[in-house]
Structure formats: structure tokens, C-alpha cells
Design an enzyme around this catalytic site. Structure first.
Site, mmCIF file in Angstrom:
data_model
loop_
_atom_site.group_PDB
_atom_site.id
_atom_site.type_symbol
_atom_site.label_atom_id
_atom_site.label_comp_id
_atom_site.label_asym_id
_atom_site.label_seq_id
_atom_site.Cartn_x
_atom_site.Cartn_y
_atom_site.Cartn_z
ATOM 1 N N CYS A 280 0.832 -1.076 0.027
ATOM 2 C CA CYS A 280 -0.207 -0.022 -0.023
ATOM 3 C C CYS A 280 0.831 1.256 -0.059
ATOM 4 O O CYS A 280 1.919 1.386 0.873
ATOM 5 C CB CYS A 280 -0.955 0.094 1.168
ATOM 6 S SG CYS A 280 -1.826 1.749 1.318
ATOM 7 N N GLU B 249 -15.054 18.368 24.221
ATOM 8 C CA GLU B 249 -14.848 17.156 23.211
ATOM 9 C C GLU B 249 -15.629 16.208 23.888
ATOM 10 O O GLU B 249 -15.917 15.928 25.127
ATOM 11 C CB GLU B 249 -13.252 16.680 23.384
ATOM 12 C CG GLU B 249 -13.149 15.063 23.032
ATOM 13 C CD GLU B 249 -13.844 14.864 21.553
ATOM 14 O OE1 GLU B 249 -13.278 15.589 20.411
ATOM 15 O OE2 GLU B 249 -13.944 13.739 21.120
ATOM 16 N N CYS C 30 -13.628 18.524 7.204
ATOM 17 C CA CYS C 30 -13.292 17.464 6.469
ATOM 18 C C CYS C 30 -14.441 17.287 5.459
ATOM 19 O O CYS C 30 -14.469 16.262 4.895
ATOM 20 C CB CYS C 30 -12.736 16.397 7.282
ATOM 21 S SG CYS C 30 -14.066 15.853 8.478
HETATM 22 C C1 SAM Z 1 -12.176 15.828 13.052
HETATM 23 S S1 SAM Z 1 -11.933 15.480 14.883
HETATM 24 C C2 SAM Z 1 -10.973 16.726 15.470
HETATM 25 C C3 SAM Z 1 -9.951 16.462 16.472
HETATM 26 C C4 SAM Z 1 -9.183 17.268 16.697
HETATM 27 N N1 SAM Z 1 -9.259 18.912 16.446
HETATM 28 C C5 SAM Z 1 -7.577 17.264 15.903
HETATM 29 O O1 SAM Z 1 -7.194 18.071 15.037
HETATM 30 O O2 SAM Z 1 -6.991 16.224 16.263
HETATM 31 C C6 SAM Z 1 -13.387 15.540 15.454
HETATM 32 C C7 SAM Z 1 -13.653 15.475 17.118
HETATM 33 O O3 SAM Z 1 -14.934 15.704 17.365
HETATM 34 C C8 SAM Z 1 -15.355 14.751 18.397
HETATM 35 N N2 SAM Z 1 -16.839 14.857 18.233
HETATM 36 C C9 SAM Z 1 -17.806 14.286 17.414
HETATM 37 N N3 SAM Z 1 -18.857 14.759 17.629
HETATM 38 C C10 SAM Z 1 -19.194 15.360 18.814
HETATM 39 C C11 SAM Z 1 -19.952 16.154 19.630
HETATM 40 N N4 SAM Z 1 -21.183 16.090 19.242
HETATM 41 N N5 SAM Z 1 -19.576 16.918 20.485
HETATM 42 C C12 SAM Z 1 -18.431 16.837 21.095
HETATM 43 N N6 SAM Z 1 -17.464 16.225 20.213
HETATM 44 C C13 SAM Z 1 -17.784 15.520 18.952
HETATM 45 C C14 SAM Z 1 -14.954 13.459 17.945
HETATM 46 O O4 SAM Z 1 -14.758 12.569 19.165
HETATM 47 C C15 SAM Z 1 -13.475 14.011 17.441
HETATM 48 O O5 SAM Z 1 -12.601 14.021 18.459
#
Ligand code: SAM
Length: 472
Positions: free
Chosen positions: A178, A352, A429
Site C-alpha cells: 500500500c 470534546e 473535512c
Molecule cells: C475531526 S476530529 C478533530 C480532532 C482534533 N481537532 C484534531 O485535530 O485532532 C472531530 C472530533 O469531534 C469529536 N466529536 C464528534 N461529535 C461530537 C459532539 N457531538 N460533541 C463533541 N465532540 C464531538 C470527535 O470525538 C473527534 O475527536
């Protein structure tokens, strides 16, 4: 093709189509009159013969059968598993065109969604390393290998270690290379395959749910100088894995951790209810600039370390910190953005959902001697409405949000402007949900100062963007 022919396109038709662009998700886009046709396995600039397999009122879906005229942007894909493997959808498209197509997709999402006719991007940050960039891979082990059409008969008809065939939950393409992971990952998967076959360890059957070996997940840190191996099995039997552990540790000095996650549930997930340490440390450390992050097998961490540094640099510059600001980092995961900003801010508050990520973030702050960051466990869909936390904390000057693909809940989108921050930085994303949520932020009294794509995922359709909003 005449107008009448265009309107009579049916499922089962074979058409000659010229591909104009790539749609979000990676399919080629062709047009026949008003009908948009999404064509799998086709890239911009190609003329292909394609089979229509679905027809709806405004669009049709087709699969390219043969290339009639090659694209000027076509390149030779290096991977022998392309295009059967669904991991890389556009490896045959020159990298600069991949980035250009992502740019166009973001522009289209904002213009269409937000009715924002003059929307454009300010900055595109391409990846310098376009192969071997992933710091995490999850391979599935199954008794249902995929027989590639036209390829020699499979040597082993009851074993596969590799990646899912797109759209098939049950079929796994057995792979031995991969190009998205570091080379050592390829050597590891091939050694694991050899040993488990010699030992007669039974792969999992996703239909009957019988079988021991489920996944092999790898994490690579510090430029693949360190590796974590996670063997996910359907039940606990560390004795059975001893020969694998022995062979891996004898051959690869880079392996600093081997864990065994036990997943007794039927769902298709490479993590378990219980983790057993088989070798070395229970966690692995990754560095982003001069910050160290301790990561366990099941923690979220950005999968492209080099580009994560660039992404966070864009966030940092958008935040325009002077050392006096209060920052809220919503959806903070293990706190990587928070810690990046903390050194140049007065205080950072991270929020979070996942409790273990909040604990990781708190530990990561301590390890990095950062004392001005606090982390809260929060279901952000309703958290600021249902609690009085906003009354207890100082008002934010900067709010960063980095939600999952579905974007943010409408309640939170409406609440964001009410927090009164000078700057809102939206890391996303998924440009479609980002465009939808941005409309609410704009209506709440903000303007878009800067929009950037940071390409974290070469050869795949995934897009990462950063929008910086300023209060009017
Ligand atoms: C795209 S990740 C971003 C993580 C971090 N900012 C990074 O760059 O490593 C999205 C995060 O949102 C959290 N998440 C998803 N739904 C959520 C919610 N309803 N309330 C709080 N956090 C949430 C997920 O667990 C995850 O850690």
C-alpha cells in the site's frame, strides 16, 4: 448525441462520455444536455465508454468500461492493486490536477450551497509527500478474499489481509503493498500474513461471525522510526498470537508497541472492548513541531503528520494571537489544536465528546508543560444551551471548531455568533457541511476573511479546509 438521445438515456446503456471534472467523492463528471452523469473510475480529460447503472430524474451514474481517449493529466499509477482497491480513487490523475479538482469542488460547494456567487479560495497548501504519508492504517483480515476479474486464481481462497472492496462489507482485497503507508508497513503486513497462515490462525468471517483474526492496525510515528501494531481479535487468546509477536519483534526494531484489542461485537470496527499489551509500551508518541502527543491504539489523531503541522499553522495564523486571547477549541479530540494555540494565547478551553480523548488532551498538556489549557467532556450539539458553562468561563476572543464530517448541529451553529468571539475558525473535512454551517455564521454577523485547502489526503477524495471568519 442529439437532445432526444440525451433525454432517453436508460440504465444499461453504453455511452461515449467526455469527463469535465471530478465530483466531491472522486467520480468523474460528464454532461449530456442537462443530464449530469457521474462516472466511476474516470478522470477529467478522458473520453470513456461507460455503462449506465442508475438513472434518476436529474442525473445518472455510470462505470467506465474503457478509455477511448486518454487524459493529458493521466499518470501511471504506481500501485499494483489500483484500481481494484478502493483506498486511492485517483492515483492515475496527476497530483497537481487532484488538488485543482479539490479546489473546484470546494468552490462549487460554497457557490451552490450558500448562493455565494463570487466565492473563491485564498490559499491551497498541497502535500509535499504524496505517497507513504499515512501514519495509521487499518487492514481487515477475513476468510472472504476478492477474486480480481482476469487475474490468476487466488492462491488462498479462505484468507485475505487487506482493504475492503468499495461497497462490499464482506469482500477483502488481499494486498501486499500500500503506497499510502510507509514501506515498513508493507513488510509488516506480509510477515503477519506468512506467520498467521503457518500457524493456522483462523480469519474472521463477517457473515457468520466465526473466526479469530479481525484486523491488523498499524501506527507509524516520527517518520516511521517507531511503529505500533494492534492485532484485533474476536476473543482473548494472547498465547495464539505469541508466534506473531516473536516474529515481528525479532525482525523490526522499530516496533515499540504491540497490543491486542478484543472485539467480540459484530460491528465492523478495528477497536475493542478490552486491550491486552503484548509487547513494549501501551502508547506511542508522535511529534507535531516540538509538541509530543502520546497516542493509544484507539485514539483519534490526524493521519498525515506533516500536513497536520501545516494545517495547524494555518489555524494559528488565522487566530492572530498576541498572548492576551481566550480561545475555545470545540471538537478538540486529544487537544492537538488547543496545545498548538496555548503557547500564544492567554487561556485555551477545549471541549470534546469522547472522555478518553479529554483525558489524553489533559495528559498531553501536562507532558508538554502547558498550564493554560483546560479540557471539558461535552456533547457539543446541546452543551452550551443545556449548561451554564458560558457564564462560568471567560468570554472567548477566538473560537476554533473542527467537527466530524456531518458538520455542526444547527443549535450550535446559531450559538457560535452569540459567543461574541472576534474570530471563528472552522476546520472541516467536508466542504458541503462547512458551506451549510457557514451560512449561519455569516448571517450571525461575520465575514469570511480567508479560506484555505490543506491537502491531507493525496490520491483520495478527502478534502480538508480552514475558514477564518471575522466579526463585522
Ligand atoms: C475531526 S476530529 C478533530 C480532532 C482534533 N481537532 C484534531 O485535530 O485532532 C472531530 C472530533 O469531534 C469529536 N466529536 C464528534 N461529535 C461530537 C459532539 N457531538 N460533541 C463533541 N465532540 C464531538 C470527535 O470525538 C473527534 O475527536
Amino acid at each position: 448525441m442529439t437532445e432526444q438521445e440525451k433525454s432517453t438515456i436508460r440504465k444499461g446503456d453504453e455511452l461515449e462520455l467526455t469527463i469535465d471534472s471530478l465530483a466531491y467523492g472522486g467520480r468523474g463528471v460528464a454532461r449530456a444536455g442537462n443530464l449530469v452523469i457521474f462516472v466511476k473510475k474516470a478522470i477529467p480529460g478522458q473520453t470513456v465508454r461507460a455503462l449506465v447503472y442508475r438513472k434518476k430524474s436529474g442525473y445518472a451514474e455510470a462505470r467506465a468500461l474503457a478509455v477511448i481517449t486518454e487524459s493529458p493529466h493521466a499518470v501511471e499509477p504506481p500501485c499494483k492493486h489500483f484500481p481494484t482497491c478502493g483506498g486511492c480513487k485517483v492515483q492515475q490523475l496527476a497530483y497537481d490536477q487532484q488538488v485543482e479538482q479539490k479546489r473546484q469542488q470546494v468552490v462549487a460547494a460554497f457557490r451552490r450551497q450558500a448562493g455565494w456567487t463570487d466565492f473563491d479560495l485564498d490559499e491551497v497548501v498541497p502535500a509535499e509527500q504524496v505517497f507513504n504519508y499515512r501514519n495509521k492504517m487499518e487492514f481487515t483480515i477475513s476468510n472472504r478474499p476478492w477474486q480480481v476479474a482476469g487475474a490468476p486464481d487466488l492462491e488462498n481462497k479462505n484468507f485475505a489481509l487487506g482493504l475492503h472492496i468499495p461497497g462490499r462489507f464482506d469482500k477483502i482485497l488481499d494486498i501486499n503493498e500500500c503506497h499510502l503507508q510507509p514501506q515498513v508497513g508493507n513488510e509488516i503486513i506480509n510477515l503477519v500474513r506468512k506467520i498467521v497462515l503457518e500457524q493456522g490462525l483462523k480469519p474472521y468471517d463477517p457473515k457468520t461471525h466465526i473466526g479469530f483474526l479481525r484486523y491488523l492496525a498499524l501506527r507509524f510515528t516520527d517518520g516511521a522510526e517507531k511503529v505500533m501494531v494492534n492485532m484485533v481479535t474476536a476473543w482473548e487468546n494472547p498465547e495464539a498470537l505469541k508466534p506473531v509477536v516473536g516474529a515481528l519483534t525479532e525482525r523490526f526494531s522499530q516496533i515499540v508497541s504491540i497490543v491486542n484489542n478484543i472485539n467480540t461485537r459484530k460491528g465492523d470496527a478495528a477497536y475493542g472492548e478490552k486491550e491486552i499489551l503484548l509487547h513494549g509500551d501501551p502508547t506511542i508518541v508522535e511529534h507535531l513541531n516540538d509538541l509530543a502527543f502520546e497516542i493509544s491504539a484507539n485514539s483519534f489523531f490526524q493521519t498525515n503528520t506533516k500536513q497536520a503541522e501545516k494545517l495547524y499553522a494555518v489555524v494559528l495564523s488565522g487566530a492572530a494571537l498576541t498572548g492576551e486571547e481566550v480561545v475555545y477549541d470545540l471538537f478538540c479530540g486529544t487537544g492537538s489544536i488547543s496545545l498548538f494555540l496555548a503557547r500564544q494565547a492567554k487561556e485555551v478551553y477545549g471541549f470534546e465528546l469522547v472522555q478518553s480523548a479529554v483525558e489524553d488532551a489533559t495528559r498531553n498538556a501536562l507532558t508538554n508543560r502547558i498550564t493554560n489549557a483546560r479540557f471539558y467532556s461535552a456533547q457539543l450539539d446541546f452543551y452550551f444551551h443545556k449548561t451554564d458553562i458560558l457564564k462560568k468561563l471567560p468570554k472567548p476572543d477566538v473560537v476554533v471548531i473542527d467537527p466530524p464530517r456531518m458538520g455542526i448541529h444547527e443549535k450550535l451553529a446559531r450559538q457560535l455568533p452569540e459567543m461574541g468571539a472576534q474570530r471563528i475558525i472552522y476546520v472541516s473535512c467536508n466542504p458541503t457541511t462547512q458551506a451549510r454551517d457557514s451560512v449561519i455564521v455569516l448571517a450571525g454577523g461575520y465575514r469570511l476573511e480567508k479560506m484555505t485547502i490543506v491537502d491531507m489526503f493525496p490520491h483520495t477524495p478527502h478534502i480538508e479546509t480552514v475558514a477564518v471568519f471575522i466579526k463585522n
